[in-house]
Design an enzyme around this catalytic site. Structure first.
Site, PDB file in Angstrom:
ATOM      1  N   LEU A  33       1.042  -0.795   0.131  1.00 31.19           N
ATOM      2  CA  LEU A  33       0.057  -0.106   0.073  1.00 31.19           C
ATOM      3  C   LEU A  33       1.113   1.370  -0.167  1.00 31.19           C
ATOM      4  CD1 LEU A  33      -2.758  -1.142   2.495  1.00 31.19           C
ATOM      5  CD2 LEU A  33      -2.262  -1.055  -0.038  1.00 31.19           C
ATOM      6  N   HIS A  34       0.670   2.388  -0.523  1.00 35.05           N
ATOM      7  CA  HIS A  34       1.046   3.620  -0.772  1.00 35.05           C
ATOM      8  C   HIS A  34      -0.533   4.449  -0.569  1.00 35.05           C
ATOM      9  CE1 HIS A  34      -0.272   3.265  -4.637  1.00 35.05           C
ATOM     10  NE2 HIS A  34       0.287   2.856  -5.370  1.00 35.05           N
ATOM     11  N   HIS A  37      -3.190   4.533  -2.452  1.00 34.57           N
ATOM     12  CA  HIS A  37      -3.954   3.591  -2.397  1.00 34.57           C
ATOM     13  C   HIS A  37      -5.748   4.321  -1.002  1.00 34.57           C
ATOM     14  CE1 HIS A  37      -1.698   0.313  -3.492  1.00 34.57           C
ATOM     15  NE2 HIS A  37      -2.633  -0.443  -3.883  1.00 34.57           N
ATOM     16  N   GLN A  61      -4.247 -12.848 -12.665  1.00 34.38           N
ATOM     17  CA  GLN A  61      -4.256 -12.361 -13.514  1.00 34.38           C
ATOM     18  C   GLN A  61      -3.001 -11.629 -14.207  1.00 34.38           C
ATOM     19  OE1 GLN A  61      -5.894  -9.788 -10.591  1.00 34.38           O
ATOM     20  NE2 GLN A  61      -3.806  -7.825 -11.192  1.00 34.38           N
ATOM     21  N   LYS A 150      -5.686   6.305 -12.417  1.00 36.60           N
ATOM     22  CA  LYS A 150      -4.146   5.161 -13.091  1.00 36.60           C
ATOM     23  C   LYS A 150      -4.243   4.089 -14.079  1.00 36.60           C
ATOM     24  CE  LYS A 150      -0.936   3.436 -10.787  1.00 36.60           C
ATOM     25  NZ  LYS A 150      -0.765   2.569 -11.783  1.00 36.60           N
ATOM     26  N   GLN A 154      -8.647  -0.235 -16.780  1.00 31.95           N
ATOM     27  CA  GLN A 154      -9.039  -1.646 -15.616  1.00 31.95           C
ATOM     28  C   GLN A 154     -10.526  -0.971 -14.959  1.00 31.95           C
ATOM     29  OE1 GLN A 154      -7.302  -3.846 -12.266  1.00 31.95           O
ATOM     30  NE2 GLN A 154      -8.523  -1.960 -11.466  1.00 31.95           N
ATOM     31  N   LEU A 185       1.867   7.480  -8.464  1.00 32.51           N
ATOM     32  CA  LEU A 185       1.886   6.365  -7.326  1.00 32.51           C
ATOM     33  C   LEU A 185       1.631   4.454  -7.812  1.00 32.51           C
ATOM     34  CD1 LEU A 185       1.372   8.187  -3.975  1.00 32.51           C
ATOM     35  CD2 LEU A 185       3.652   8.407  -5.296  1.00 32.51           C
TER      36      LEU A 185
END
EC number: 6.3.2.1
Length: 297
Positions: A33-34, A37, A61, A150, A154, A185
């Protein structure tokens, strides 16, 4: 903050929230996580009574030869970050919990949209994403689910999946969070060497330079070629794709009437990076279209 490792544990905890009439916001992640998130967690907390986050490195995936084995797994550090956030539930299942060997194989596929942009260069990737997110939606039954801009391709795939399956989840898309120098990020940024990290800054700068040139009357084919040429010429880059497409269908566009997604993927060393800018039509007066660009989205 309750940590659940099995589907049964999570559903029991979810039932408590349901009985108390609380809405649930879900943030699906693969961990490592960053701040990006955490921004999703905060958006969920601002709109929902309770927040759940999933931490699961999804094997389906990743294609053979991709970075599944070395993908960063930082579970204890992730939990430490979440302690200060408004998170009620953490769902961290094992691969066997999500894909029991005895269970029949079921695949969720959005074949057309899922074969575009990242799906074209990573065949089967979005099939794995759609399958695992569909399972997570069924397990957690959120009211809203939060994803970052980002991952624009998706987002398009998951929105199409929700529509096709009539899944009662509101998909929320939040702005891309960037470092102070403009790089989006990503958990994979930690793969970059110091030199590669500097080279990677060209990606958002080139996208921004092309976005600034787009007007309602622009020759989009020419700008698409310019985007690709600039990325090909950037030091340290190997181009995967450069595109100006419809944000929902991911198909090339010739008009900006419904907005545009300016997107690219490049390899910097061994690290694959993606980024994008969304152009949204905000007004139309006397047949003149006005656009707004989200450079940090």
């Amino acid at each position: 903050m309750q940590i659940c490792h099995t589907i049964r544990e999570f559903r029991e905890a979810r039932a408590v929230l349901t009985r108390s009439g609380k809405t649930l916001g879900l943030v699906p992640t693969m961990g490592a996580l960053h701040e990006g998130h955490l921004s999703l967690v905060r958006s969920a907390a601002s709109e929902c009574d309770a927040v759940a986050i999933t931490i699961f490195v999804n094997p389906t995936q990743f294609a053979p030869g991709e970075d599944f084995d070395r993908y960063p797994r930082t579970f204890e550090a992730d939990l430490a970050l979440l302690q200060s956030e408004n998170v009620a539930l953490v769902f961290a299942p094992s691969p066997a919990e999500m894909y029991p060997p005895s269970a029949p194989q079921v695949i969720v596929d959005i074949p057309e949209i899922g074969a575009r942009l990242d799906g074209a260069s990573r065949p089967g990737h979005f099939r794995g994403v759609a399958t695992v997110v569909s399972k997570l939606f069924n397990i957690t039954t959120p009211d809203r689910a939060y994803f970052g801009q980002k991952d624009a391709a998706q987002v398009a795939v998951l929105r199409a999946m929700v529509r096709a399956l009539d899944t009662p989840v509101d998909v929320r898309v939040c702005p891309t969070v960037r470092d102070v120098d403009g790089l989006a990020l990503s958990s994979r940024n930690r793969y970059l060497s110091a030199l590669e990290r500097t080279q990677a800054l060209a990606l958002p700068r080139i996208l921004e330079s092309v976005a600034e040139r787009i007007t309602p009357g622009s020759d989009l084919a020419m700008l698409r070629a310019s985007l690709a040429a600039k990325l090909n010429a950037a030091d340290g880059f190997t181009l995967d794709y450069a595109a100006i497409v419809h944000p929902d269908t991911l198909l090339p566009i010739s008009s900006l009437d419904e907005g545009a997604l300016i997107a690219a993927a490049v390899h910097v060393g061994k690290t694959r990076l993606i980024d994008n800018i969304v152009l949204t039509p905000v007004a139309r007066e006397h047949e003149e279209l006005t656009l707004t660009a989200g450079a940090a989205r």
